[in-house]
Write an enzyme that holds these catalytic residues in place. Structure first.
Site, short mmCIF file in Angstrom:
data_model
loop_
_atom_site.label_atom_id
_atom_site.label_comp_id
_atom_site.label_asym_id
_atom_site.label_seq_id
_atom_site.Cartn_x
_atom_site.Cartn_y
_atom_site.Cartn_z
N ARG A 25 -25.52 -30.68 48.66
CA ARG A 25 -26.33 -30.47 47.46
C ARG A 25 -25.50 -30.72 46.22
O ARG A 25 -24.27 -30.62 46.24
CB ARG A 25 -26.91 -29.05 47.40
CG ARG A 25 -25.90 -27.92 47.18
CD ARG A 25 -25.80 -27.51 45.70
NE ARG A 25 -24.73 -26.57 45.44
CZ ARG A 25 -23.50 -26.95 45.13
NH1 ARG A 25 -23.16 -28.21 45.07
NH2 ARG A 25 -22.57 -26.04 44.87
N HIS A 32 -23.04 -20.67 38.13
CA HIS A 32 -22.53 -19.29 38.03
C HIS A 32 -23.59 -18.34 37.49
O HIS A 32 -23.26 -17.41 36.75
CB HIS A 32 -21.24 -19.24 37.19
CG HIS A 32 -20.06 -19.77 37.95
ND1 HIS A 32 -19.34 -18.99 38.83
CD2 HIS A 32 -19.49 -21.00 37.99
CE1 HIS A 32 -18.36 -19.71 39.36
NE2 HIS A 32 -18.44 -20.95 38.89
N ASP A 34 -26.47 -17.92 39.86
CA ASP A 34 -27.28 -17.56 41.04
C ASP A 34 -26.97 -16.14 41.50
O ASP A 34 -27.87 -15.37 41.79
CB ASP A 34 -27.12 -18.59 42.20
CG ASP A 34 -25.70 -18.75 42.73
OD1 ASP A 34 -24.73 -18.34 42.05
OD2 ASP A 34 -25.56 -19.28 43.86
N GLY A 119 -14.58 -30.13 50.29
CA GLY A 119 -13.79 -29.70 49.12
C GLY A 119 -14.21 -30.38 47.83
O GLY A 119 -13.48 -30.38 46.85
N SER A 123 -21.05 -28.51 48.82
CA SER A 123 -21.58 -27.54 49.78
C SER A 123 -21.56 -28.00 51.23
O SER A 123 -22.50 -27.74 51.99
CB SER A 123 -23.02 -27.12 49.39
OG SER A 123 -22.99 -26.39 48.22
N SER A 124 -20.46 -28.66 51.62
CA SER A 124 -20.38 -29.06 53.03
C SER A 124 -20.37 -27.82 53.93
O SER A 124 -20.92 -27.85 55.03
CB SER A 124 -19.15 -29.92 53.27
OG SER A 124 -17.99 -29.23 52.88
N ASP A 169 -26.68 -22.58 47.18
CA ASP A 169 -26.35 -23.71 48.06
C ASP A 169 -27.22 -23.69 49.31
O ASP A 169 -27.78 -24.71 49.73
CB ASP A 169 -24.87 -23.66 48.46
CG ASP A 169 -23.96 -23.57 47.25
OD1 ASP A 169 -24.43 -23.87 46.14
OD2 ASP A 169 -22.79 -23.18 47.41
N TYR A 218 -13.33 -17.02 41.58
CA TYR A 218 -14.80 -16.92 41.66
C TYR A 218 -15.21 -15.45 41.67
O TYR A 218 -16.06 -15.01 40.89
CB TYR A 218 -15.26 -17.63 42.93
CG TYR A 218 -16.76 -17.71 43.12
CD1 TYR A 218 -17.49 -18.77 42.61
CD2 TYR A 218 -17.44 -16.72 43.82
CE1 TYR A 218 -18.85 -18.85 42.79
CE2 TYR A 218 -18.80 -16.78 44.00
CZ TYR A 218 -19.51 -17.86 43.49
OH TYR A 218 -20.87 -17.93 43.67
C1 GLA Z 1 -20.58 -22.12 44.46
C2 GLA Z 1 -21.32 -20.97 45.13
C3 GLA Z 1 -22.74 -20.87 44.59
C4 GLA Z 1 -22.78 -20.87 43.07
C5 GLA Z 1 -21.92 -22.00 42.51
C6 GLA Z 1 -21.81 -21.95 41.01
O1 GLA Z 1 -21.14 -23.34 44.86
O2 GLA Z 1 -21.34 -21.14 46.51
O3 GLA Z 1 -23.38 -19.74 45.11
O4 GLA Z 1 -22.40 -19.63 42.56
O5 GLA Z 1 -20.61 -21.98 43.06
O6 GLA Z 1 -23.06 -22.15 40.46
#
Ligand code: GLA
Length: 387
Positions: A25, A32, A34, A119, A123-124, A169, A218
Protein backbone atom coordinates in the site's frame (compact mmCIF):
# COMPACT_ATOMS: atom_id res chain seq x y z
CA UNK A 1 0.38 -13.09 -12.02
CA UNK A 2 3.38 -15.36 -12.33
CA UNK A 3 2.55 -19.00 -11.75
CA UNK A 4 4.68 -20.50 -8.99
CA UNK A 5 2.83 -23.82 -8.72
CA UNK A 6 5.70 -25.83 -10.19
CA UNK A 7 8.21 -24.11 -7.85
CA UNK A 8 6.01 -25.03 -4.92
CA UNK A 9 5.86 -28.63 -6.09
CA UNK A 10 9.64 -28.77 -6.29
CA UNK A 11 9.93 -27.36 -2.79
CA UNK A 12 7.39 -29.50 -0.95
CA UNK A 13 6.79 -32.45 -3.31
CA UNK A 14 3.08 -31.71 -3.29
CA UNK A 15 0.84 -29.38 -5.28
CA UNK A 16 -0.43 -26.14 -3.69
CA UNK A 17 -4.11 -26.17 -2.75
CA UNK A 18 -4.65 -22.46 -2.17
CA UNK A 19 -3.22 -19.09 -3.16
CA UNK A 20 -3.50 -15.96 -0.99
CA UNK A 21 -2.57 -12.66 -2.61
CA UNK A 22 -1.97 -9.37 -0.78
CA UNK A 23 -0.86 -6.03 -2.27
CA UNK A 24 1.42 -3.43 -0.73
CA UNK A 25 0.00 0.00 0.00
CA UNK A 26 0.95 3.63 -0.34
CA UNK A 27 -0.66 6.34 1.74
CA UNK A 28 -1.82 9.39 -0.23
CA UNK A 29 -2.41 11.53 2.86
CA UNK A 30 -3.02 11.18 6.60
CA UNK A 31 0.18 9.91 8.23
CA UNK A 32 0.69 9.26 11.91
CA UNK A 33 -2.97 9.78 12.68
CA UNK A 34 -4.34 6.24 12.28
CA UNK A 35 -3.29 5.34 15.83
CA UNK A 36 -5.01 8.55 16.97
CA UNK A 37 -8.36 7.55 15.49
CA UNK A 38 -8.11 9.93 12.51
CA UNK A 39 -9.26 9.13 8.97
CA UNK A 40 -6.53 8.28 6.44
CA UNK A 41 -6.40 7.85 2.66
CA UNK A 42 -4.15 5.03 1.46
CA UNK A 43 -4.52 2.86 -1.64
CA UNK A 44 -3.41 -0.69 -2.45
CA UNK A 45 -0.65 -0.78 -5.11
CA UNK A 46 -0.10 -3.25 -7.95
CA UNK A 47 3.03 -4.80 -6.35
CA UNK A 48 1.82 -7.74 -4.29
CA UNK A 49 2.90 -10.96 -2.69
CA UNK A 50 1.46 -14.43 -3.02
CA UNK A 51 1.44 -17.26 -0.52
CA UNK A 52 0.84 -20.76 -1.85
CA UNK A 53 -0.19 -23.35 0.72
CA UNK A 54 -0.90 -27.06 1.03
CA UNK A 55 -1.89 -29.15 4.04
CA UNK A 56 0.98 -30.96 5.79
CA UNK A 57 1.12 -33.92 8.15
CA UNK A 58 2.37 -32.02 11.19
CA UNK A 59 3.63 -28.58 12.23
CA UNK A 60 4.10 -25.59 9.94
CA UNK A 61 6.73 -24.92 7.27
CA UNK A 62 7.37 -21.54 5.63
CA UNK A 63 9.63 -20.69 2.75
CA UNK A 64 10.32 -17.24 1.32
CA UNK A 65 11.73 -16.34 -2.09
CA UNK A 66 13.43 -13.37 -0.43
CA UNK A 67 15.89 -15.75 1.22
CA UNK A 68 18.02 -18.43 -0.32
CA UNK A 69 17.27 -20.97 2.37
CA UNK A 70 15.34 -24.16 2.99
CA UNK A 71 11.80 -23.97 4.42
CA UNK A 72 11.75 -23.10 8.12
CA UNK A 73 9.63 -25.31 10.38
CA UNK A 74 7.91 -24.69 13.71
CA UNK A 75 5.43 -26.48 15.97
CA UNK A 76 4.78 -23.85 18.64
CA UNK A 77 3.75 -20.21 18.61
CA UNK A 78 6.56 -18.90 20.81
CA UNK A 79 7.99 -15.65 19.35
CA UNK A 80 11.21 -16.24 17.43
CA UNK A 81 14.44 -14.49 18.45
CA UNK A 82 17.12 -15.92 16.11
CA UNK A 83 17.84 -13.25 13.43
CA UNK A 84 17.30 -15.61 10.46
CA UNK A 85 13.95 -16.73 11.88
CA UNK A 86 12.58 -13.31 12.93
CA UNK A 87 10.32 -13.02 9.88
CA UNK A 88 8.43 -16.11 11.07
CA UNK A 89 6.98 -13.89 13.79
CA UNK A 90 4.47 -12.63 11.21
CA UNK A 91 2.91 -16.02 10.42
CA UNK A 92 3.29 -17.02 14.07
CA UNK A 93 1.67 -13.86 15.39
CA UNK A 94 -1.22 -14.26 12.95
CA UNK A 95 -1.66 -17.94 13.82
CA UNK A 96 -1.73 -16.94 17.51
CA UNK A 97 -4.48 -14.39 16.83
CA UNK A 98 -6.69 -17.02 15.17
CA UNK A 99 -5.86 -19.55 17.87
CA UNK A 100 -7.10 -17.09 20.52
CA UNK A 101 -10.39 -16.81 18.64
CA UNK A 102 -10.74 -20.60 18.71
CA UNK A 103 -9.73 -20.95 15.04
CA UNK A 104 -6.99 -23.53 14.50
CA UNK A 105 -6.00 -24.45 10.95
CA UNK A 106 -4.68 -27.94 10.21
CA UNK A 107 -0.87 -28.20 9.80
CA UNK A 108 0.26 -26.65 6.52
CA UNK A 109 3.26 -25.66 4.44
CA UNK A 110 3.58 -22.34 2.69
CA UNK A 111 5.78 -20.59 0.14
CA UNK A 112 5.91 -16.79 -0.14
CA UNK A 113 6.67 -15.05 -3.43
CA UNK A 114 6.94 -11.29 -2.98
CA UNK A 115 7.25 -8.42 -5.42
CA UNK A 116 6.75 -5.75 -2.73
CA UNK A 117 10.05 -4.00 -1.97
CA UNK A 118 10.93 -4.57 1.70
CA UNK A 119 11.88 -1.71 4.04
CA UNK A 120 10.45 0.81 1.58
CA UNK A 121 7.48 1.87 3.70
CA UNK A 122 5.10 0.00 1.37
CA UNK A 123 3.80 -2.38 4.05
CA UNK A 124 5.37 -5.61 2.86
CA UNK A 125 5.04 -6.96 6.41
CA UNK A 126 1.34 -6.11 6.69
CA UNK A 127 0.86 -7.78 3.29
CA UNK A 128 2.64 -10.89 4.57
CA UNK A 129 0.46 -10.97 7.68
CA UNK A 130 -2.73 -10.43 5.67
CA UNK A 131 -1.92 -13.16 3.15
CA UNK A 132 -1.11 -15.52 6.04
CA UNK A 133 -4.44 -14.63 7.64
CA UNK A 134 -6.36 -15.39 4.45
CA UNK A 135 -4.49 -18.67 3.98
CA UNK A 136 -5.29 -19.69 7.57
CA UNK A 137 -8.98 -18.87 7.07
CA UNK A 138 -9.08 -20.91 3.87
CA UNK A 139 -7.48 -23.91 5.60
CA UNK A 140 -9.70 -23.58 8.69
CA UNK A 141 -12.85 -23.06 6.61
CA UNK A 142 -13.83 -19.70 8.15
CA UNK A 143 -14.18 -16.16 6.80
CA UNK A 144 -13.69 -13.15 9.04
CA UNK A 145 -14.59 -9.57 8.16
CA UNK A 146 -11.86 -7.36 6.68
CA UNK A 147 -11.80 -5.34 9.92
CA UNK A 148 -11.52 -8.38 12.19
CA UNK A 149 -8.74 -9.83 10.02
CA UNK A 150 -6.92 -6.46 10.07
CA UNK A 151 -7.08 -6.44 13.88
CA UNK A 152 -5.46 -9.88 14.06
CA UNK A 153 -2.67 -8.74 11.72
CA UNK A 154 -2.15 -5.50 13.66
CA UNK A 155 -1.93 -7.43 16.89
CA UNK A 156 0.73 -9.72 15.35
CA UNK A 157 2.81 -6.58 14.64
CA UNK A 158 2.32 -5.32 18.19
CA UNK A 159 3.00 -8.54 20.02
CA UNK A 160 5.35 -10.50 17.76
CA UNK A 161 7.22 -7.78 15.84
CA UNK A 162 7.28 -5.15 18.61
CA UNK A 163 5.88 -2.36 16.39
CA UNK A 164 3.00 -0.40 18.02
CA UNK A 165 1.50 0.44 14.60
CA UNK A 166 -1.97 1.73 13.82
CA UNK A 167 -4.39 -0.17 11.58
CA UNK A 168 -4.11 1.75 8.31
CA UNK A 169 -1.81 -0.69 6.51
CA UNK A 170 -3.80 -3.82 7.30
CA UNK A 171 -7.10 -2.19 6.30
CA UNK A 172 -5.68 -0.61 3.14
CA UNK A 173 -4.42 -4.01 2.03
CA UNK A 174 -7.66 -5.74 2.98
CA UNK A 175 -10.08 -3.19 1.53
CA UNK A 176 -8.31 -1.98 -1.63
CA UNK A 177 -10.51 -1.22 -4.64
CA UNK A 178 -9.26 -0.97 -8.22
CA UNK A 179 -9.13 2.66 -9.38
CA UNK A 180 -9.84 3.99 -5.89
CA UNK A 181 -8.12 5.24 -2.79
CA UNK A 182 -9.67 4.01 0.45
CA UNK A 183 -10.76 6.46 3.12
CA UNK A 184 -10.40 4.59 6.39
CA UNK A 185 -12.03 5.86 9.53
CA UNK A 186 -9.58 4.50 12.09
CA UNK A 187 -11.99 5.12 14.97
CA UNK A 188 -14.73 2.76 13.79
CA UNK A 189 -12.73 0.84 11.14
CA UNK A 190 -15.12 1.60 8.29
CA UNK A 191 -13.79 2.09 4.77
CA UNK A 192 -15.04 4.06 1.78
CA UNK A 193 -13.71 3.80 -1.78
CA UNK A 194 -12.82 7.21 -3.27
CA UNK A 195 -12.38 7.35 -7.04
CA UNK A 196 -9.02 8.60 -8.25
CA UNK A 197 -8.90 10.81 -11.35
CA UNK A 198 -8.14 8.35 -14.22
CA UNK A 199 -5.56 10.63 -15.87
CA UNK A 200 -3.40 10.78 -12.74
CA UNK A 201 -0.52 8.37 -12.08
CA UNK A 202 0.85 7.58 -8.65
CA UNK A 203 4.65 7.56 -8.65
CA UNK A 204 6.33 5.93 -5.67
CA UNK A 205 10.00 6.65 -4.98
CA UNK A 206 11.79 4.51 -2.43
CA UNK A 207 14.64 6.65 -1.06
CA UNK A 208 16.65 3.53 -0.26
CA UNK A 209 17.11 4.88 3.28
CA UNK A 210 16.04 1.99 5.47
CA UNK A 211 13.50 2.71 8.13
CA UNK A 212 12.88 0.66 11.20
CA UNK A 213 9.72 1.41 13.09
CA UNK A 214 10.85 -0.81 15.92
CA UNK A 215 13.72 1.47 16.92
CA UNK A 216 11.62 3.49 19.33
CA UNK A 217 10.95 6.69 17.38
CA UNK A 218 7.53 5.58 16.20
CA UNK A 219 6.50 4.58 19.71
CA UNK A 220 7.91 7.86 21.04
CA UNK A 221 5.67 9.86 18.66
CA UNK A 222 2.63 7.91 19.82
CA UNK A 223 3.51 8.62 23.43
CA UNK A 224 3.94 12.35 22.76
CA UNK A 225 0.48 12.47 21.21
CA UNK A 226 -1.12 10.55 24.07
CA UNK A 227 0.55 12.85 26.58
CA UNK A 228 -0.65 15.95 24.72
CA UNK A 229 -4.21 14.61 24.68
CA UNK A 230 -4.09 13.92 28.39
CA UNK A 231 -2.92 17.44 29.15
CA UNK A 232 -5.62 18.88 26.90
CA UNK A 233 -8.20 16.69 28.68
CA UNK A 234 -9.59 15.21 25.45
CA UNK A 235 -10.23 11.62 24.43
CA UNK A 236 -9.33 12.12 20.76
CA UNK A 237 -7.74 14.65 18.41
CA UNK A 238 -10.94 14.37 16.38
CA UNK A 239 -12.49 16.58 19.09
CA UNK A 240 -9.90 19.34 18.67
CA UNK A 241 -9.94 21.73 15.73
CA UNK A 242 -6.74 23.54 14.71
CA UNK A 243 -8.30 26.74 16.11
CA UNK A 244 -9.06 25.05 19.48
CA UNK A 245 -5.47 23.90 19.68
CA UNK A 246 -4.19 27.45 19.16
CA UNK A 247 -6.31 28.60 22.10
CA UNK A 248 -4.90 25.81 24.30
CA UNK A 249 -1.32 26.28 23.10
CA UNK A 250 0.02 27.57 26.45
CA UNK A 251 -0.86 24.27 28.17
CA UNK A 252 1.70 22.32 26.11
CA UNK A 253 5.46 22.56 25.85
CA UNK A 254 6.84 23.26 22.38
CA UNK A 255 7.42 19.62 21.40
CA UNK A 256 4.00 18.38 22.48
CA UNK A 257 2.36 21.41 20.87
CA UNK A 258 4.01 20.60 17.53
CA UNK A 259 3.04 16.92 17.76
CA UNK A 260 -0.55 17.95 18.48
CA UNK A 261 -0.50 20.52 15.68
CA UNK A 262 0.54 17.82 13.24
CA UNK A 263 -2.30 15.59 14.43
CA UNK A 264 -5.10 18.16 14.18
CA UNK A 265 -3.95 19.70 10.90
CA UNK A 266 -3.32 16.32 9.24
CA UNK A 267 -6.79 15.14 10.30
CA UNK A 268 -8.27 18.27 8.66
CA UNK A 269 -6.17 17.80 5.49
CA UNK A 270 -7.45 14.29 4.79
CA UNK A 271 -11.01 15.45 4.27
CA UNK A 272 -9.91 18.52 2.31
CA UNK A 273 -8.01 16.12 0.07
CA UNK A 274 -10.96 13.71 -0.30
CA UNK A 275 -13.25 16.61 -1.26
CA UNK A 276 -10.67 17.96 -3.71
CA UNK A 277 -10.43 14.54 -5.39
CA UNK A 278 -14.20 14.63 -5.83
CA UNK A 279 -14.22 18.07 -7.41
CA UNK A 280 -10.96 17.69 -9.38
CA UNK A 281 -9.45 20.62 -7.45
CA UNK A 282 -5.78 19.94 -8.17
CA UNK A 283 -4.55 23.09 -6.44
CA UNK A 284 -5.99 21.87 -3.11
CA UNK A 285 -4.48 18.41 -3.67
CA UNK A 286 -1.11 20.07 -4.19
CA UNK A 287 -1.26 22.34 -1.17
CA UNK A 288 -2.59 19.61 1.14
CA UNK A 289 0.25 17.27 0.17
CA UNK A 290 2.84 20.03 0.58
CA UNK A 291 1.47 21.02 3.99
CA UNK A 292 1.36 17.37 5.07
CA UNK A 293 5.01 16.88 4.20
CA UNK A 294 6.02 20.07 5.97
CA UNK A 295 4.08 19.08 9.06
CA UNK A 296 5.58 15.57 9.16
CA UNK A 297 9.06 17.09 8.68
CA UNK A 298 8.92 20.04 11.08
CA UNK A 299 6.22 19.33 13.64
CA UNK A 300 6.29 15.54 13.83
CA UNK A 301 9.97 15.17 12.92
CA UNK A 302 9.66 11.85 11.08
CA UNK A 303 11.15 12.85 7.72
CA UNK A 304 14.83 12.53 6.78
CA UNK A 305 17.18 14.29 4.30
CA UNK A 306 16.58 11.65 1.58
CA UNK A 307 12.78 12.06 1.76
CA UNK A 308 13.09 15.86 1.77
CA UNK A 309 15.43 15.68 -1.23
CA UNK A 310 12.90 13.69 -3.30
CA UNK A 311 9.96 15.89 -2.29
CA UNK A 312 11.96 19.02 -3.20
CA UNK A 313 12.89 17.44 -6.55
CA UNK A 314 9.21 16.77 -7.31
CA UNK A 315 8.27 20.32 -6.33
CA UNK A 316 10.99 21.67 -8.64
CA UNK A 317 9.65 19.48 -11.44
CA UNK A 318 6.53 21.51 -10.84
CA UNK A 319 2.89 21.83 -11.78
CA UNK A 320 3.71 23.27 -15.20
CA UNK A 321 5.31 19.93 -16.13
CA UNK A 322 2.40 17.92 -14.70
CA UNK A 323 3.07 17.35 -11.01
CA UNK A 324 -0.04 17.43 -8.82
CA UNK A 325 1.62 16.92 -5.43
CA UNK A 326 4.35 15.12 -3.50
CA UNK A 327 5.02 14.11 0.10
CA UNK A 328 6.69 11.48 2.21
CA UNK A 329 4.41 8.53 2.89
CA UNK A 330 4.04 6.07 5.76
CA UNK A 331 5.97 5.94 9.00
CA UNK A 332 8.99 7.94 7.78
CA UNK A 333 12.66 7.89 8.91
CA UNK A 334 13.39 6.62 5.38
CA UNK A 335 11.02 4.72 3.11
CA UNK A 336 9.23 6.30 0.15
CA UNK A 337 7.69 9.45 -1.22
CA UNK A 338 4.36 9.45 -3.04
CA UNK A 339 3.81 11.69 -6.06
CA UNK A 340 0.60 12.40 -7.96
CA UNK A 341 1.37 13.37 -11.53
CA UNK A 342 -0.45 13.65 -14.85
CA UNK A 343 -0.10 10.28 -16.53
CA UNK A 344 1.87 11.54 -19.54
CA UNK A 345 4.40 13.26 -17.30
CA UNK A 346 5.12 10.22 -15.10
CA UNK A 347 8.20 8.98 -17.07
CA UNK A 348 9.82 12.43 -16.92
CA UNK A 349 9.14 12.72 -13.19
CA UNK A 350 10.63 9.27 -12.62
CA UNK A 351 13.81 10.35 -14.43
CA UNK A 352 13.94 13.56 -12.44
CA UNK A 353 13.61 11.74 -9.09
CA UNK A 354 16.26 9.19 -10.05
CA UNK A 355 18.71 11.98 -10.99
CA UNK A 356 17.91 13.96 -7.84
CA UNK A 357 18.65 10.99 -5.55
CA UNK A 358 22.00 10.43 -7.24
CA UNK A 359 22.98 14.10 -7.16
CA UNK A 360 21.50 14.78 -3.72
CA UNK A 361 22.74 11.88 -1.64
CA UNK A 362 24.39 9.38 -3.96
CA UNK A 363 21.26 7.19 -3.93
CA UNK A 364 20.58 4.72 -6.77
CA UNK A 365 16.81 4.51 -6.83
CA UNK A 366 14.13 3.15 -9.17
CA UNK A 367 10.91 5.12 -8.75
CA UNK A 368 7.88 3.41 -10.29
CA UNK A 369 4.42 4.32 -11.41
CA UNK A 370 1.44 2.40 -10.04
CA UNK A 371 -2.35 2.52 -10.01
CA UNK A 372 -4.86 1.94 -7.19
CA UNK A 373 -5.43 -1.80 -7.02
CA UNK A 374 -7.78 -4.30 -5.45
CA UNK A 375 -7.29 -5.70 -1.98
CA UNK A 376 -6.12 -9.07 -0.70
CA UNK A 377 -7.95 -12.30 -1.57
CA UNK A 378 -7.53 -16.06 -1.36
CA UNK A 379 -8.65 -18.78 -3.74
CA UNK A 380 -8.52 -22.54 -3.82
CA UNK A 381 -6.44 -24.19 -6.52
CA UNK A 382 -7.97 -27.18 -8.24
CA UNK A 383 -5.69 -30.06 -9.22
CA UNK A 384 -6.17 -29.27 -12.87
CA UNK A 385 -4.83 -25.73 -12.45
CA UNK A 386 -1.87 -26.76 -10.36
CA UNK A 387 -0.16 -29.08 -12.85
C1 GLA B 1 3.33 2.86 9.62
C2 GLA B 1 2.31 2.19 10.53
C3 GLA B 1 0.91 2.72 10.25
C4 GLA B 1 0.87 4.24 10.25
C5 GLA B 1 2.00 4.81 9.40
C6 GLA B 1 2.09 6.32 9.50
O1 GLA B 1 3.11 2.49 8.28
O2 GLA B 1 2.33 0.81 10.33
O3 GLA B 1 0.00 2.19 11.16
O4 GLA B 1 0.91 4.74 11.56
O5 GLA B 1 3.26 4.27 9.77
O6 GLA B 1 0.95 6.87 8.99
Amino acid sequence: MENHHQDFFELFATAPTASAVAPGRVNLIGDHIDYLGGAVLPMAIEAHLEILTAPATDGFAFWSDALEAAPLRFDDLEPETAPERLWLNYPKGVLAGYHERGITPPPFQAAIYSAIPGGAGLSSSAALATACALAIEQLAGVELSVAERAKICQSAEHRYAGVPCGIMDQLAIGAGVEGCAVRIDCENLTTQAIHMPPNIAVVVADTGAKHSLADGQYAARRQDCEQALEILGKASFNEISPANLEQAKSQLDDRLYRRARHAVTEIARVDQFVNALGSGDFETLRSAMAASHQSLRDDFEVSCPELDCLVDAADNFGAQRGLVGARMTGGGFGGSTVNLVHRDAAPALIDRLRDAALAGYGGKITPFSTVPSSGAFCQSITNLESV
